[in-house]
Scaffold this motif. Structure first.
Motif, PDB file in Angstrom:
ATOM      1  N   SER A 115      66.176  32.420  10.965  1.00 34.86           N
ATOM      2  CA  SER A 115      65.515  31.645  12.018  1.00 34.86           C
ATOM      3  C   SER A 115      66.451  30.591  12.602  1.00 34.86           C
ATOM      4  O   SER A 115      66.456  30.349  13.813  1.00 34.86           O
ATOM      5  CB  SER A 115      64.248  30.983  11.477  1.00 34.86           C
ATOM      6  N   ARG A 116      67.267  29.977  11.754  1.00 45.33           N
ATOM      7  CA  ARG A 116      68.223  28.989  12.265  1.00 45.33           C
ATOM      8  C   ARG A 116      69.283  29.640  13.142  1.00 45.33           C
ATOM      9  O   ARG A 116      69.793  29.028  14.088  1.00 45.33           O
ATOM     10  CB  ARG A 116      68.871  28.244  11.103  1.00 45.33           C
TER      11      ARG A 116
ATOM     12  N   TYR B 243      68.747  32.534  14.984  1.00 48.51           N
ATOM     13  CA  TYR B 243      68.186  32.965  16.276  1.00 48.51           C
ATOM     14  C   TYR B 243      67.686  31.796  17.129  1.00 48.51           C
ATOM     15  O   TYR B 243      67.475  31.956  18.333  1.00 48.51           O
ATOM     16  CB  TYR B 243      67.117  34.049  16.111  1.00 48.51           C
ATOM     17  N   TYR B 244      67.498  30.632  16.547  1.00 43.90           N
ATOM     18  CA  TYR B 244      67.198  29.464  17.369  1.00 43.90           C
ATOM     19  C   TYR B 244      68.420  29.023  18.178  1.00 43.90           C
ATOM     20  O   TYR B 244      68.288  28.358  19.210  1.00 43.90           O
ATOM     21  CB  TYR B 244      66.722  28.298  16.512  1.00 43.90           C
ATOM     22  N   SER B 245      69.612  29.405  17.702  1.00 47.29           N
ATOM     23  CA  SER B 245      70.839  29.023  18.407  1.00 47.29           C
ATOM     24  C   SER B 245      71.315  30.079  19.395  1.00 47.29           C
ATOM     25  O   SER B 245      71.915  29.748  20.416  1.00 47.29           O
ATOM     26  CB  SER B 245      71.954  28.728  17.398  1.00 47.29           C
ATOM     27  N   ASN B 246      71.053  31.358  19.095  1.00 45.46           N
ATOM     28  CA  ASN B 246      71.534  32.407  20.009  1.00 45.46           C
ATOM     29  C   ASN B 246      70.404  33.180  20.691  1.00 45.46           C
ATOM     30  O   ASN B 246      70.676  34.056  21.513  1.00 45.46           O
ATOM     31  CB  ASN B 246      72.453  33.382  19.271  1.00 45.46           C
ATOM     32  N   PHE B 247      69.165  32.870  20.335  1.00 47.43           N
ATOM     33  CA  PHE B 247      67.970  33.474  20.958  1.00 47.43           C
ATOM     34  C   PHE B 247      67.882  34.988  20.754  1.00 47.43           C
ATOM     35  O   PHE B 247      67.198  35.675  21.494  1.00 47.43           O
ATOM     36  CB  PHE B 247      67.919  33.155  22.458  1.00 47.43           C
TER      37      PHE B 247
ATOM     38  N   TYR C  78      59.994  28.811   3.584  1.00 50.95           N
ATOM     39  CA  TYR C  78      60.484  28.483   4.929  1.00 50.95           C
ATOM     40  C   TYR C  78      59.832  27.197   5.437  1.00 50.95           C
ATOM     41  O   TYR C  78      60.479  26.381   6.102  1.00 50.95           O
ATOM     42  CB  TYR C  78      60.149  29.672   5.834  1.00 50.95           C
TER      43      TYR C  78
ATOM     44  N   TYR D  44      66.136  36.810  18.699  1.00 50.62           N
ATOM     45  CA  TYR D  44      65.037  36.784  17.732  1.00 50.62           C
ATOM     46  C   TYR D  44      64.828  38.137  17.044  1.00 50.62           C
ATOM     47  O   TYR D  44      64.792  38.222  15.819  1.00 50.62           O
ATOM     48  CB  TYR D  44      63.737  36.370  18.440  1.00 50.62           C
TER      49      TYR D  44
END
Length: 283
Positions: free
Chosen positions: A242-243, A245-249, A230, A251
């Protein structure tokens, strides 16, 4: 359960086995605790299970899963081959070979795998500099590119994880070799078999049967160690989620998806390990 016991006069008295109340109570307590944990997890409201279901079998997750499986499988296979060679060097009567193998194991087991991964990705290409492939002493050049082009995240991860895992696998194989009875080596030597045949056809065959459980554990560890890639941008499972959940939060939901697939891979490897242990039991 009941059984019958006899006496010298031929009279039989039924014997009743006591109900295992202790085991029953222990099992009931464990079931209650596990059930309470699962129910608390589900009704906590912390996780949006609709999001989990949405991404669980999504194409992005499949791509990351393939990245994890391919890197882990290749790294483990290479480590098994190199680890066998290093293990044979360690038990060699040649002190130079034995010393080099011991130093290799010490270094790669003594430094964090993450550090080795970062060195392979950032430092090694700079040390190599320019890669030139062609006919020596002529102007014919087929390849003239910076080394960084060749050291992609996958290549760097493969080198780092394979060589690091070799240090651990070497000790696993060495323990299996030492677990083979010395008497078999002596008997084969007395029959006049060459040392190479004794090693390959007698010792290693039995050693690999002995190390199956440990080798399976190392494979499971490698599945999880691929998540270290990673840090260098290799598209494995953890970087994929991770990519997202960085866009839709989301997590926690995406991390739950990753945890699920890591558990699935672990279960598959465990099943394969148990099958091989039954098929090739240690003698």
């Amino acid at each position: 359960m009941t059984a019958a016991t006899g006496t010298s006069e031929g009279v039989y008295f039924p014997v009743r086995a006591k109900f295992p109340w202790g085991q029953f109570i222990q099992a009931a307590v464990v079931i209650v605790i596990v059930g309470w944990v699962i129910v608390s997890f589900v009704i906590s409201g912390v996780f949006d299970f609709a999001t989990v279901a949405r991404y669980l079998f999504g194409p992005q997750i499949w791509a990351g899963l393939w990245g994890t499986v391919s890197l882990a499988t290749l790294s483990t296979a290479i480590a098994l081959v190199l680890g066998t060679l290093v293990a044979l060097m360690r038990i060699s009567n040649n002190r130079v070979l034995s010393g080099v193998a011991a130093a290799y194991v010490f270094f790669f087991r003594g430094t964090p795998m993450l550090v080795q991964l970062l060195i392979w990705f950032y430092a090694i290409p700079r040390m190599i500099g320019q890669v030139r492939i062609g006919i020596p002493f002529t102007d014919v050049v087929w390849v003239d590119q910076p080394a960084s082009i060749f050291f992609t995240p996958f290549v760097a991860g493969l080198f780092a994880l394979s060589l690091a895992e070799t240090g651990y696998m070497a000790e696993v194989v060495r323990s299996g070799i030492l677990g083979v009875d010395q008497g078999q080596r002596d008997a084969a030597t007395a029959l006049g078999l060459p040392r190479r045949k004794i090693t390959t056809q007698i010792v290693l065959v039995q050693a690999f049967r002995i190390i199956l459980p440990s080798a399976g554990n190392q494979d499971i560890m490698m599945i999880k160690n691929t998540s270290l890639a990673y840090t260098i941008g290799y598209m494995e499972l953890l970087l994929t989620v991770s990519r997202i959940y960085y866009s839709n939060f989301k997590y926690l939901e995406l991390l739950l998806v990753a945890a699920f697939w890591y558990l699935v891979l672990t279960a598959l490897i465990t099943f394969l390990q148990q099958f091989l242990e039954r098929r090739f039991p240690a003698r």
